[in-house]
Design a protein around this motif. Structure first.
Motif, PDB file in Angstrom:
ATOM      1  N   ILE A  44      18.109  -9.144 -26.650  1.00  0.00           N
ATOM      2  CA  ILE A  44      17.990  -7.701 -26.883  1.00  0.00           C
ATOM      3  C   ILE A  44      17.897  -7.382 -28.366  1.00  0.00           C
ATOM      4  CG2 ILE A  44      19.355  -5.557 -26.787  1.00  0.00           C
ATOM      5  CD1 ILE A  44      20.222  -6.406 -24.000  1.00  0.00           C
ATOM      6  N   VAL A  48      15.100  -4.370 -30.021  1.00  0.00           N
ATOM      7  CA  VAL A  48      15.785  -3.143 -30.430  1.00  0.00           C
ATOM      8  C   VAL A  48      15.740  -2.989 -31.944  1.00  0.00           C
ATOM      9  CG1 VAL A  48      18.034  -1.997 -30.539  1.00  0.00           C
ATOM     10  CG2 VAL A  48      17.245  -2.984 -28.391  1.00  0.00           C
ATOM     11  N   ALA A 156      18.550  -0.616 -24.946  1.00  0.00           N
ATOM     12  CA  ALA A 156      19.110  -1.874 -24.443  1.00  0.00           C
ATOM     13  C   ALA A 156      19.437  -1.773 -22.963  1.00  0.00           C
ATOM     14  CB  ALA A 156      20.362  -2.239 -25.246  1.00  0.00           C
ATOM     15  N   VAL A 175      26.185  -4.312 -23.148  1.00  0.00           N
ATOM     16  CA  VAL A 175      24.785  -4.411 -23.548  1.00  0.00           C
ATOM     17  C   VAL A 175      24.394  -3.211 -24.416  1.00  0.00           C
ATOM     18  CG1 VAL A 175      22.425  -4.280 -22.657  1.00  0.00           C
ATOM     19  CG2 VAL A 175      24.057  -5.859 -21.633  1.00  0.00           C
ATOM     20  N   GLY A 179      23.046  -3.262 -28.250  1.00  0.00           N
ATOM     21  CA  GLY A 179      21.843  -2.581 -28.721  1.00  0.00           C
ATOM     22  C   GLY A 179      22.121  -1.664 -29.893  1.00  0.00           C
ATOM     23  N   ALA A 219      23.676  -9.841 -31.622  1.00  0.00           N
ATOM     24  CA  ALA A 219      22.464  -9.014 -31.616  1.00  0.00           C
ATOM     25  C   ALA A 219      22.177  -8.461 -33.006  1.00  0.00           C
ATOM     26  CB  ALA A 219      22.623  -7.865 -30.613  1.00  0.00           C
TER      27      ALA A 219
END
Length: 462
Positions: A44, A48, A156, A175, A179, A219
């Motif tokens: 992700i 993003v 996300a 999640v 994101g 991330a």
């Protein structure tokens, strides 16, 4: 509705579980499901962060087109004195219509700061994007961080739900948090700063804290690489927060610690006044959203025009978030007289409060800019070097406007590069004083409402 705390549902769930049974964080960390979650967070992070990069570039291009290219296209050598009036009037109409007619009301109001809340539904994302572009691109005094957090978390969750319909709420919350980490971290200059910001804003704690932060940090780390790669690939220029080229700072002394107390108190007074203005105006604007948002936009334009007419400096000092203007202000601070700096503080502060009452965006960058300008003003007095004044001003104003003291210290320290570690003790004192004094100045909440409570929390979209 608040969209700045994507991890909040998980925080509430963790709190309820903590009263029922202890959480075995180590067992979850070793589980195959958590390993899959980390892989998902890594995947992700790239798209993003790419979306965040181009969003920030689009905001910069809009600002440049509206205030540089468009005036030349219609026959002016530079933007005339009255130019901000129609631009911010149009901005008010667009944002007002978005708030009034599109789902999600264009995202959360910046008056609320970074309070816990839900992730925007997919149907709400266009409104968040439109309100942010109409606000930031046309010169409103707000930053891009709140829309980035909302858009990052929302995108996300959308990506996960496209591949799997039955996403558990806890997984969706983590999640969304990942994101948001990826979207905001490169802008703030470090994944660690993004972690501090979202950790404090969401109110996470206890044994589940590390479980939530690890996917977000992963991330965000990958997202930072995406930002660097896209910058080299496109040649559009960086969008991260950075102020290089400042004079060296050796070490703090007793006089500077005294100034830390003064700056903390002054920041609390100024920041509380700005917040009071925004809070007092917002209910009136919400009764006639389109009309009064446009009026507020015209008032912001009037402040920029007045600043240009009195000081001779460009109205970009007053308009926009201050992200791009912060470096030039610090590097060219000697070119501003004390009177011009005081006029800048008054106009930027009023424009900041007006913008928060009506438009959509984040509170971080105007707070950085006003704090830095205040530090430059005070550095004309004995016993306060400019770098120390700027660092304490930035940290103290961020603590007041964001109500996130750890993030305020981190931002002020990382922003100043090599000087950051040397000036950190002063920043800590100024931040603590500002945070405590502003808490005393804030209206008292009812006993039934925990501090920082943003009201009922909306669950994740299904």
């Amino acid at each position: 509705m608040s969209t700045t705390g994507p991890a909040a549902p998980l925080a509430g769930d963790a709190a309820s579980r903590a009263t029922a049974a202890p959480v075995d964080a180590a067992a979850r960390l070793r589980s195959a499901a958590y390993a899959r979650l980390l892989v998902l967070a890594a995947i992700i992070g790239a798209p993003v962060s790419a979306a965040a990069y181009f969003f920030l570039q689009l905001v910069g291009m809009l600002q440049s087109w509206v205030y540089e290219d468009l005036p030349r296209a219609v026959g002016f050598a530079t933007a005339p004195l009255w130019w901000p009036l129609p631009m911010l009037g149009i901005s008010g109409v667009l944002v007002g219509l978005t708030i009034q007619h599109l789902p999600g009301r264009g995202g959360h109001s910046p008056v609320d700061g970074f309070n816990p809340g839900g992730v925007p539904k997919p149907v709400e994302l266009p409104g968040v994007l439109l309100a942010a572009l109409a606000s930031l691109g046309l010169g409103v005094v707000l930053g891009p961080e709140a829309p980035l957090i909302a858009l990052g978390g929302g995108l996300a969750v959308c990506a996960v739900r496209l591949s799997r319909r039955d996403v558990p709420e806890r997984v969706g919350a983590v999640v969304a948090s990942a994101g948001s980490f990826a979207a905001i971290s490169a802008l703030l200059g470090s994944p660690i700063t993004g972690a501090f910001l979202l950790m404090e804003a969401s109110g996470l704690g206890g044994p589940t804290l590390g479980l939530v932060l690890l996917p977000g940090l992963l991330a965000a780390g990958i997202g930072s690489l995406i930002f660097v790669g896209l910058d080299q690939l496109t040649g559009l220029g960086p969008v991260a927060l950075a102020v290089p080229g400042l004079p060296p700072f050796a070490h703090p002394d007793i006089a500077q610690f005294g100034w830390a107390l003064v700056i903390g108190v002054l920041a609390a007074l100024v920041g509380s006044g700005i917040r009071w203005l925004a809070t007092a105006l917002r209910p009136h604007v919400e009764r006639h959203t389109v009309l009064l948002t446009s009026v507020v936009g015209l008032a912001v334009a009037g402040l920029a025009i007045a600043y240009l007419a009195v000081t001779g400096h460009g109205f970009a000092d007053v308009l926009f978030s201050g992200q791009a203007e912060l470096g030039p202000l610090l590097q060219d601070g000697a070119g501003y007289s004390v009177g011009a700096l005081l006029m800048l503080l008054v106009c930027k502060g009023l424009a900041y409060g007006l913008s928060m009452s009506s438009f959509r965006g984040g509170p971080v960058f105007p707070a950085l800019y006003i704090g830095a300008a205040g530090g430059i003003v005070l550095s004309h007095l004995p016993g306060l070097p400019m770098v120390a004044g700027v660092a304490m001003g930035i940290g103290a104003m961020c603590a007041v406007m964001l109500r996130l003291p750890l993030t305020a210290v981190m931002l002020a320290t990382l922003l100043l590069f090599a000087d950051g570690l040397a000036v950190m003790p002063l920043v800590i004192v100024a931040v603590v004083v500002a945070h405590v004094v502003s808490a005393w100045l804030a209206p008292r909440q009812p006993p039934s409402s925990p501090p920082g409570d943003a009201g009922p929390r909306r669950p994740l979209p299904r």
